[in-house]
Design a protein around this motif. Structure first.
Motif, mmCIF file in Angstrom:
data_model
loop_
_atom_site.group_PDB
_atom_site.id
_atom_site.type_symbol
_atom_site.label_atom_id
_atom_site.label_comp_id
_atom_site.label_asym_id
_atom_site.label_seq_id
_atom_site.Cartn_x
_atom_site.Cartn_y
_atom_site.Cartn_z
ATOM 1 N N LYS B 2 0.795 -1.193 0.105
ATOM 2 C CA LYS B 2 0.063 -0.090 0.057
ATOM 3 C C LYS B 2 0.965 1.309 0.020
ATOM 4 O O LYS B 2 0.763 2.294 -0.867
ATOM 5 C CB LYS B 2 -0.830 -0.124 1.287
ATOM 6 C CG LYS B 2 -1.971 0.936 0.992
ATOM 7 C CD LYS B 2 -2.987 0.936 2.482
ATOM 8 C CE LYS B 2 -3.768 1.899 2.571
ATOM 9 N NZ LYS B 2 -3.781 2.592 4.080
ATOM 10 N N THR B 3 1.981 1.124 0.804
ATOM 11 C CA THR B 3 2.941 2.259 0.785
ATOM 12 C C THR B 3 3.492 2.342 -0.408
ATOM 13 O O THR B 3 3.498 3.570 -0.941
ATOM 14 C CB THR B 3 3.985 1.972 1.916
ATOM 15 O OG1 THR B 3 3.464 1.305 2.967
ATOM 16 C CG2 THR B 3 4.889 3.358 2.253
ATOM 17 N N TYR B 6 1.140 4.189 -2.803
ATOM 18 C CA TYR B 6 0.844 5.644 -2.414
ATOM 19 C C TYR B 6 2.150 6.538 -2.778
ATOM 20 O O TYR B 6 1.730 7.617 -3.422
ATOM 21 C CB TYR B 6 0.577 5.842 -0.995
ATOM 22 C CG TYR B 6 -0.175 7.089 -0.782
ATOM 23 C CD1 TYR B 6 -1.297 7.318 -1.072
ATOM 24 C CD2 TYR B 6 0.678 8.204 -0.492
ATOM 25 C CE1 TYR B 6 -2.185 8.354 -0.737
ATOM 26 C CE2 TYR B 6 0.036 9.451 -0.233
ATOM 27 C CZ TYR B 6 -1.584 9.458 -0.408
ATOM 28 O OH TYR B 6 -1.987 10.574 -0.571
ATOM 29 N N ILE B 7 3.427 5.942 -2.510
ATOM 30 C CA ILE B 7 4.669 6.839 -3.111
ATOM 31 C C ILE B 7 4.490 7.198 -4.610
ATOM 32 O O ILE B 7 4.769 8.018 -5.134
ATOM 33 C CB ILE B 7 5.843 6.033 -2.712
ATOM 34 C CG1 ILE B 7 6.024 5.986 -1.262
ATOM 35 C CG2 ILE B 7 6.979 6.807 -3.383
ATOM 36 C CD1 ILE B 7 7.105 5.046 -0.883
ATOM 37 N N LYS B 10 1.781 9.441 -5.469
ATOM 38 C CA LYS B 10 2.575 10.906 -4.949
ATOM 39 C C LYS B 10 3.464 11.555 -6.161
ATOM 40 O O LYS B 10 3.406 12.539 -6.507
ATOM 41 C CB LYS B 10 3.152 10.750 -3.856
ATOM 42 C CG LYS B 10 3.707 11.932 -3.135
ATOM 43 C CD LYS B 10 5.019 11.669 -2.398
ATOM 44 C CE LYS B 10 6.142 12.117 -3.080
ATOM 45 N NZ LYS B 10 7.582 11.552 -2.907
ATOM 46 N N LYS B 13 1.575 12.490 -9.324
ATOM 47 C CA LYS B 13 1.147 13.702 -9.094
ATOM 48 C C LYS B 13 2.011 14.958 -9.106
ATOM 49 O O LYS B 13 1.742 15.911 -9.748
ATOM 50 C CB LYS B 13 0.546 13.974 -7.526
ATOM 51 C CG LYS B 13 -0.774 13.274 -7.234
ATOM 52 C CD LYS B 13 -1.446 13.547 -5.977
ATOM 53 C CE LYS B 13 -2.676 12.848 -5.695
ATOM 54 N NZ LYS B 13 -2.943 12.512 -4.505
ATOM 55 N N GLN B 14 3.336 14.722 -8.541
ATOM 56 C CA GLN B 14 4.413 15.679 -8.528
ATOM 57 C C GLN B 14 4.763 15.995 -9.939
ATOM 58 O O GLN B 14 5.052 17.134 -10.287
ATOM 59 C CB GLN B 14 5.485 15.271 -7.603
ATOM 60 C CG GLN B 14 4.991 15.620 -6.234
ATOM 61 C CD GLN B 14 6.269 15.140 -5.467
ATOM 62 O OE1 GLN B 14 6.809 14.022 -5.267
ATOM 63 N NE2 GLN B 14 6.462 16.187 -4.564
ATOM 64 N N ARG B 17 2.205 17.734 -11.953
ATOM 65 C CA ARG B 17 1.880 19.345 -11.573
ATOM 66 C C ARG B 17 3.263 20.170 -11.765
ATOM 67 O O ARG B 17 3.158 21.468 -11.634
ATOM 68 C CB ARG B 17 1.882 19.249 -10.033
ATOM 69 C CG ARG B 17 0.246 18.786 -9.597
ATOM 70 C CD ARG B 17 0.323 19.082 -7.920
ATOM 71 N NE ARG B 17 -1.027 18.364 -7.935
ATOM 72 C CZ ARG B 17 -1.461 17.895 -6.713
ATOM 73 N NH1 ARG B 17 -0.687 18.304 -5.533
ATOM 74 N NH2 ARG B 17 -2.544 17.319 -6.559
ATOM 75 N N GLU B 205 15.029 15.713 -3.682
ATOM 76 C CA GLU B 205 14.230 15.538 -2.392
ATOM 77 C C GLU B 205 15.282 15.747 -1.252
ATOM 78 O O GLU B 205 15.241 16.235 -0.252
ATOM 79 C CB GLU B 205 13.699 14.168 -2.121
ATOM 80 C CG GLU B 205 12.534 13.801 -3.210
ATOM 81 C CD GLU B 205 11.511 13.085 -2.298
ATOM 82 O OE1 GLU B 205 11.531 13.041 -1.013
ATOM 83 O OE2 GLU B 205 10.405 12.716 -2.818
ATOM 84 N N THR B 210 13.058 17.207 1.780
ATOM 85 C CA THR B 210 12.113 16.390 2.161
ATOM 86 C C THR B 210 12.625 14.802 2.484
ATOM 87 O O THR B 210 11.956 14.197 3.292
ATOM 88 C CB THR B 210 10.971 16.218 1.208
ATOM 89 O OG1 THR B 210 11.756 15.878 -0.090
ATOM 90 C CG2 THR B 210 9.933 17.407 1.057
ATOM 91 N N ILE B 214 11.351 12.056 5.341
ATOM 92 C CA ILE B 214 11.005 10.605 4.865
ATOM 93 C C ILE B 214 11.999 9.513 5.822
ATOM 94 O O ILE B 214 11.542 8.794 5.960
ATOM 95 C CB ILE B 214 11.313 10.573 3.220
ATOM 96 C CG1 ILE B 214 10.439 11.177 2.361
ATOM 97 C CG2 ILE B 214 11.416 8.860 2.983
ATOM 98 C CD1 ILE B 214 9.210 10.677 1.996
ATOM 99 N N ILE B 219 9.343 3.891 6.502
ATOM 100 C CA ILE B 219 9.433 3.504 5.047
ATOM 101 C C ILE B 219 10.758 2.502 4.844
ATOM 102 O O ILE B 219 11.758 2.989 5.288
ATOM 103 C CB ILE B 219 9.340 4.610 4.172
ATOM 104 C CG1 ILE B 219 8.054 5.250 4.056
ATOM 105 C CG2 ILE B 219 9.907 4.199 2.722
ATOM 106 C CD1 ILE B 219 8.009 6.346 2.990
ATOM 107 N N PHE B 224 10.568 2.880 -0.867
ATOM 108 C CA PHE B 224 10.879 3.959 -1.183
ATOM 109 C C PHE B 224 11.399 4.053 -2.671
ATOM 110 O O PHE B 224 11.110 4.828 -3.581
ATOM 111 C CB PHE B 224 11.641 4.661 -0.326
ATOM 112 C CG PHE B 224 12.088 6.191 -0.687
ATOM 113 C CD1 PHE B 224 10.857 7.239 -0.894
ATOM 114 C CD2 PHE B 224 13.325 6.641 -0.997
ATOM 115 C CE1 PHE B 224 11.111 8.667 -0.976
ATOM 116 C CE2 PHE B 224 13.591 7.997 -1.014
ATOM 117 C CZ PHE B 224 12.425 8.845 -1.105
#
Lengths: 300, 373
Positions: B2-3, B6-7, B10, B13-14, B17, B205, B210, B214, B219, B224
């Motif tokens: 799941k992690t 999600y990464i 994310k 998305k980045q 964007r 990162e 960030t 992290i 994680i 990662f």
């Protein structure tokens, strides 16, 4: 003991960032590390949050060794670095969800812990983190550090660059978190915030100068401090420094904090001296010792 | 799991964007493919041709006429002297000078042998080589004509032995350079974009801080890394698809082999590149550093891939070095599958070497990657 540090030393090549640091933080305590920039506060935080290995010494956080049990520590601490380090291109809500997921939890699960802080930024939950104001970023970062219900919270200079109102609010939030049983280690260069901690450690050049409650630290100050003011503060400071019995002279807001070497100091004598130096509108009065005075005295 | 998901979410998305990055990822490669494929040709045209005719006979004029008739040469001037011709070449006004000696016609008929002087401006070695081939071909063809003419006037002595070669260009019958350049340039694009993006991503990162946040989370580094790199794998495959479509639509490049095989190979190849990218980001602190190191490797990989210069013409040591160049394998596989229709067994050695490379690179990168500093 929630945090226990014994004889930690760390150096970067020739620079000794930390020298033989030892202290303990009790469970549920709000402990402050007070010191100027470059004192070694961040290095200490990085060691305790398992990001940096110390050269010497041992430390435990929430009962786990920072070297051997680093994985367990990462599950049970929250860390808010001094520099804003969330994803600026993700929204408030996405950042929070992201950190919740990395800890294997959800926002709903620990919502009660962050609720009070989160409601303040919730109206902006679809705004990108990079577009938030300084104080809001702070609150978001705190939410992200709290989302997994940590036992220990590390806050590295959380109020640097934040306006006075937000700073005050932030400390009120910390007090309330403390009541929920979270141990908090906070560092700050602001001496006025030190008084809000349960206990503080004054740190400079990688060494701890003193550890005690803010009240006790102030009480230990050996001398009576006088507020001195005149029309020309610069001239006044120079004149006081040149005075043969002066012990310490520090500008402090609109006043100059002065202590004398003699125990039987007579302010009128000083006044006469200063008048002879052509200083006018002189005021000399006793004042209370602050933590800043103690720090300056210890750091001498 | 799941992690990781999600990464990945994310990360996408980045990427989407980042308004500055999107065109770099998708528009620039397309432009590059179109521009480079049309421009990177080995043909040399419009060669500025000058000559010194010391003979002034019909034979010498016929030779010059041969050059005039060719598409490749622009016959410019008849220079009065060698000195004048040299001066013009120095100025860059002429690329090739043909020196026809005095008594050209007479000696040819009497001796049946003559030397022609050819001067080529070799400031661009590659072009000079090609020009030399063109000139030789024209002179050779002229020579054959002449022999027939001469044989008629002379007695039937000994028949000259004449060996002629008729080349057949297999897998690319017309020697269309686009047919072999487009697959090569496609390789280049997939490699460059995935290497640069992955190399700079984790460093970014680090740079914005960030990574520190992290690193204090539980994680796992494998989660990662997979989460960070998977989006670039997808982008790499996407680029391949766009590139293949363009190759088909714009350049009509033949696709003889199996596309599934091409995708299978590419999916492994991108892992190698991502591993190199990750490795670079382990050793750098800023995106700028990562960028320069990625450039350093890209330039070596591309120039030593056999895309622009054949590997066979490199010195022995360089040929050994190319064994470690993943781009070389990709260029070969791409050309083999697309132009020759090679099957799984044919590219198996390439596939295995690439797979090994992927394991080694990613293994090293993951081993070097540390969550502490």
């Amino acid at each position: 003991m929630s945090i226990s540090v014994s004889n930690i030393s760390k150096s970067y090549d020739a620079v000794k960032a930390l020298q033989d640091i030892s202290f303990e933080v009790k469970s549920g305590e709000l402990f402050g590390l007070i010191g100027p920039d470059g004192a070694g506060k961040t290095s200490l935080f990085r060691i305790l949050t398992t990001l940096l290995l110390a050269n010497e010494g041992t430390a435990t956080v929430a009962g786990f060794d920072v070297v051997k049990d680093y994985k367990k520590i990462r599950n049970s601490v929250g860390y808010m670095p001094g520099k804003f380090s969330l994803y600026q291109d993700l929204t408030v809500e996405e950042n929070l969800t992201f950190f919740a997921t990395t800890f294997g939890t959800t926002i709903q699960e620990n919502y009660d812990l962050i609720q009070e802080i989160y409601v303040q930024i919730e109206p902006f939950k679809n705004r990108r983190a990079g577009k938030l104001s300084g104080g809001m970023k702070q609150k978001l970062a705190l939410c992200c550090a709290l989302i997994h219900k940590p036992k220990v919270l590390f806050l590295d200079e959380p109020t640097t660059g934040v306006d006075p109102v937000s700073r005050k609010e932030f400390w009120e939030m910390l007090k309330r978190l403390q009541q929920k049983g979270i141990t908090i280690l906070v560092s700050t260069p602001y001496m006025d915030e030190a008084a809000l901690c349960d206990r503080i450690a004054l740190i400079q050049d990688g060494k701890i100068l003193q550890i005690d409650t803010p009240q006790a630290i102030v009480k230990h100050y050996p001398k009576q401090i006088y507020n001195v003011s005149a029309t020309n503060t610069y001239e006044l400071t120079n004149a006081l420094k040149a005075y043969e019995y002066s012990h310490s002279v520090y500008p402090f807001g609109e006043f100059v904090h002065y202590t004398d070497q003699r125990s039987d100091f007579n302010p009128t004598e000083l006044k006469a001296y200063l008048e002879s130096k052509n200083l006018s509108d002189l005021v000399i009065e006793k004042t209370k010792v602050t933590i800043e005075d103690t720090f300056m005295e210890l750091a001498k | 799991m799941k992690t990781i998901l999600y990464i990945i979410q994310k990360e996408f998305k980045q990427i989407f964007r980042n308004k500055g990055m999107l065109p770099i990822i998708f528009v620039l490669p397309v432009l590059q493919l179109i521009i480079l494929s049309n421009a990177a040709t080995f043909e040399v045209k419009n060669i500025k041709f000058g000559y010194i005719d010391n003979d002034h006979t019909s034979t010498s004029r016929a030779l010059v006429e041969k050059f005039n008739a060719s598409d490749y040469f622009n016959v410019l001037t008849d220079f009065p002297s060698e000195a004048k011709a040299s001066a013009e070449m120095l100025l860059g006004n002429v690329d090739v000078v043909l020196d026809i000696p005095q008594y050209f016609e007479r000696d040819l008929q009497k001796e049946k042998y003559i030397n022609l002087g050819v001067t080529i401006n070799a400031i661009d070695g590659a072009a000079a080589g090609v020009e030399n081939v063109y000139i030789t071909q024209i002179v050779k063809r002229y020579n054959q004509h002449l022999k027939i003419d001469l044989l008629q006037v002379s007695d039937n002595q000994i028949q000259p032995v004449n060996i002629e070669t008729i080349p057949l260009f297999w897998y690319n019958e017309t020697l269309n350079y686009k047919t072999f350049m487009v697959p090569g340039i496609l390789v280049l694009l997939v490699t460059m974009i995935t290497l640069f993006l992955s190399g700079m991503n984790i460093v970014r990162e680090k740079e914005i801080g960030t990574l520190e946040q992290i690193n204090v989370t539980p994680i796992k580094k494998s989660q990662f890394i997979i989460g960070k790199l998977f989006p670039f794998w997808v982008i790499g495959m996407g680029l391949l698809t766009i590139g293949l479509l363009l190759a088909k639509i714009i350049f009509q490049v033949p696709m003889v082999g199996s596309l599934a095989l091409l995708y299978l190979y590419t999916s492994i190849y991108i892992l190698v590149i991502l591993g190199i990218g990750l490795f670079i980001s382990n050793f750098t602190d800023t995106q700028q550093q990562a960028m320069f190191i990625a450039w350093f490797f890209t330039v070596i990989f591309i120039l030593m891939s056999g895309l622009f210069t054949p590997i066979e013409s490199m010195p022995k040591w360089a040929q050994i070095v190319t064994e470690f160049n993943p781009v070389k394998y990709f260029v070969e596989v791409m050309r083999m599958v697309m132009l020759k229709g090679s099957g799984f067994i044919d590219i198996l050695p390439h596939l295995l070497k690439t797979l090994l490379y992927a394991f080694v690179m990613n293994g090293l990168a993951v081993w070097r990657y540390k969550k502490t500093t």
